[in-house]
Design a protein around this motif. Sequence first.
Motif, PDB file in Angstrom:
ATOM      1  N   UNK A 171       0.615  -1.260  -0.079  1.00 45.61           N
ATOM      2  CA  UNK A 171      -0.002   0.064  -0.078  1.00 45.61           C
ATOM      3  C   UNK A 171       0.920   1.480  -0.051  1.00 45.61           C
ATOM      4  N   UNK A 172       1.960   1.440   0.841  1.00 47.70           N
ATOM      5  CA  UNK A 172       2.828   2.403   1.082  1.00 47.70           C
ATOM      6  C   UNK A 172       3.490   2.718  -0.411  1.00 47.70           C
ATOM      7  N   UNK A 173       3.953   1.793  -1.132  1.00 49.06           N
ATOM      8  CA  UNK A 173       4.546   1.853  -2.378  1.00 49.06           C
ATOM      9  C   UNK A 173       3.658   2.195  -3.425  1.00 49.06           C
ATOM     10  N   UNK A 174       2.598   1.666  -3.536  1.00 45.30           N
ATOM     11  CA  UNK A 174       1.723   1.936  -4.731  1.00 45.30           C
ATOM     12  C   UNK A 174       1.382   3.543  -4.423  1.00 45.30           C
ATOM     13  N   UNK A 182      -3.993   1.586  -3.368  1.00 45.84           N
ATOM     14  CA  UNK A 182      -3.727   0.327  -3.914  1.00 45.84           C
ATOM     15  C   UNK A 182      -4.988  -0.639  -3.541  1.00 45.84           C
ATOM     16  N   UNK A 183      -5.236  -1.273  -4.758  1.00 46.88           N
ATOM     17  CA  UNK A 183      -6.400  -2.177  -4.788  1.00 46.88           C
ATOM     18  C   UNK A 183      -5.884  -3.626  -4.804  1.00 46.88           C
ATOM     19  N   UNK A 190       3.870  -5.657  -8.219  1.00 40.96           N
ATOM     20  CA  UNK A 190       4.571  -6.858  -8.317  1.00 40.96           C
ATOM     21  C   UNK A 190       5.281  -7.153  -9.685  1.00 40.96           C
ATOM     22  N   UNK A 191       4.582  -6.553 -10.844  1.00 43.42           N
ATOM     23  CA  UNK A 191       5.403  -6.529 -12.147  1.00 43.42           C
ATOM     24  C   UNK A 191       6.478  -5.597 -12.308  1.00 43.42           C
TER      25      UNK A 191
END
Length: 222
Positions: A171-174, A182-183, A190-191
Amino acid sequence: MAHILYIEDEKEIGQWVTEDLTGRGHQVTWLISGSELETYINDIDLAILDIMLPGLDGFSIGKRIKKANQETPIVMLSARSAVEDKIEGLSFADDYVTKPFHPDELAARVDVLLRRFQKKEDTLEIGHLHIDMKSLVIINKNTDAEILLTGKQFQLFQYFLRHLNQILTKEQLYEGVWGEQYMEGDKTLMVHIRYLREKMEENPAKPTIIETIRGIGYRVKK
């Protein structure tokens, strides 16, 4: 340990502040005027300045320090508590402490500013990577080849470097990189992590640069 430039012409105050900060692990250069400023101006982590000084006053000295290096934090000390003086001091300085003050208060304010203005390293070594922190050029030391990233890969890795050694959730990264919530189930992050690993890791199947923290997220550790 920080190198602190302390300019104070009142000897009793100057002595106990110097002794107190030195006892807390700092290197303190105590001067009674700004006449030797140029000797130290480029070699300090923080400045503590009295306002009423012989020759140049603390305001003038502080402005010279900020002109030489905007990232040097400054604490103004003064018995003058008028709002006008505080406004003038805080127009360039980072904190203003009114005399008399407790040494614990001054030390706490110093610690806060040192954390806020923590100097960044020009280069960073993470495993087999050499990273120029100013240009963010990344070199594989094993091959001497530059690792080229796409725009989003660059933003993602830069986010990791800004939070070095911290475990970051998906969530933090997205939200930090894409600016959106983030959903659960979204594979975008991940990609991008997989592509980064393919470019950076010696063995992408066993990553050592971008670690997976099972059940939580990821971490880049120095």
